[in-house]
Write an enzyme that holds these catalytic residues in place. Sequence first.
Site: not given
Ligand SMILES: NC(=O)c1ccc[n+]([C@@H]2O[C@H](COP(=O)([O-])OP(=O)(O)OC[C@H]3O[C@@H](n4cnc5c(N)ncnc54)[C@H](O)[C@@H]3O)[C@@H](O)[C@H]2O)c1
Ligand SMILES: N[C@@H](CCO)C(=O)O
Length: 332
Positions: A10, A12-15, A200, A215
């Site tokens: 994953g 994306g933004a967090i990764g 999300e 959660k």
């Molecule tokens: N954004 C926040 O503040 C936050 C806070 C806590 C938890 N989270 C959790 O972190 C996770 C990621 O959030 P984000 O904001 O980075 O989302 P995002 O959409 O930016 O990133 C998600 C990534 O997962 C990848 N992905 C999708 N299917 C996949 C697969 N089969 N194999 C590998 N990679 C795959 C996508 O290509 C994308 O790059 C989510 O589950 C979210 O609930 C986010």
């Molecule tokens: N969408 C969530 C981030 C992931 O936990 C929030 O708003 O807190």
Amino acid sequence: MKRWNIAITGFGAIGKAVAQIIREREQHYRELYAADIRIVAVCGSRAGLIDHDGLPWGTDSALPLQPGVTGAGFIEGSHANVLIEAGPTNFETGGSGYTYIRQALSQGMHAISISKGALVFDYAGLADLAKANGVQLKISGATSAALPTIDLLQYNLAGCQVLEVEGILTATTNFVLSKMMDGMSFDDAVAEAKRLGIAEPDPRFDVEGWDTACKVNILANAGFGARLKLQDIPRDGIDQISPADIQRWKAEGVVPKLIGRIQNDGGNTKASVELKTYPLDHPFSQVTARMKAIRVNTDVMGEITAIGVTSPLATAAAALKDFEHLLMAAHR
Ligand SMILES: NC(=O)c1ccc[n+]([C@@H]2O[C@H](COP(=O)([O-])OP(=O)(O)OC[C@H]3O[C@@H](n4cnc5c(N)ncnc54)[C@H](O)[C@@H]3O)[C@@H](O)[C@H]2O)c1
Ligand SMILES: N[C@@H](CCO)C(=O)O
């Protein structure tokens, strides 16, 4: 110097924020834990990259991702010893995160999950798998991230009976409610939460209360040893709130919050998601748009309230707190 190889699923933004912080802390890890940390593999939904010597970050941090380097075989091919899972949350099937985490734990890798789906789907099964393989499953990022929640229950309050937990656990719903009380429309507030990267990908997951439900589900099962399913958790959302509700709350001098609650009565653990209002002088009323909060009531340590900020960077840092705890344990 002990070598630690990290794989991130994953990307994306967090990764990407996780990768950025790890790279900034390379020296810190060397000095404190004699640990040589390399990110050896990352993948998104369609592409990824593996280099067992460490990924070739350019000066702009862009990576030459290769199509197809993802999914089945990625974990095994990574030769990593820690997985950081930051893919999408799918609580109905566990999603790709469930597969990655299972594969990692089965192969003796520690797993740090930021996504919630796999943990809602089968926390107990994953925890058992981790134990059987002598590795750790860490979940701070999935349980309100920078806010101390699971660590509070498992470490800080060890030995206490925790009677009740209530929290503003979803940043997006708190942001939207706060902005609506300031006069912004629901749609504009949700769009702003998306722009800030806290919502999300499908914000219905937040505003319908699913995120908070996930959660409290994970916290009840991991922190209290419960076996709750998501369908056991009554759930309010904030998507049906009308301008008339906002006017009424303002006139009454109260502040609306979407609350995740866990009640633990003699081993009987219940959880719920409730839309509640608080008087202006209640600590939760001070929890403004970019913040989250938790209040815990215990038998002998009394009541504890923590309030903190939220951001994608803070989420990544919370997952790396979990990683640092692994380093501490190994360095003792
Ligand atoms: N954004 C926040 O503040 C936050 C806070 C806590 C938890 N989270 C959790 O972190 C996770 C990621 O959030 P984000 O904001 O980075 O989302 P995002 O959409 O930016 O990133 C998600 C990534 O997962 C990848 N992905 C999708 N299917 C996949 C697969 N089969 N194999 C590998 N990679 C795959 C996508 O290509 C994308 O790059 C989510 O589950 C979210 O609930 C986010
Ligand atoms: N969408 C969530 C981030 C992931 O936990 C929030 O708003 O807190």
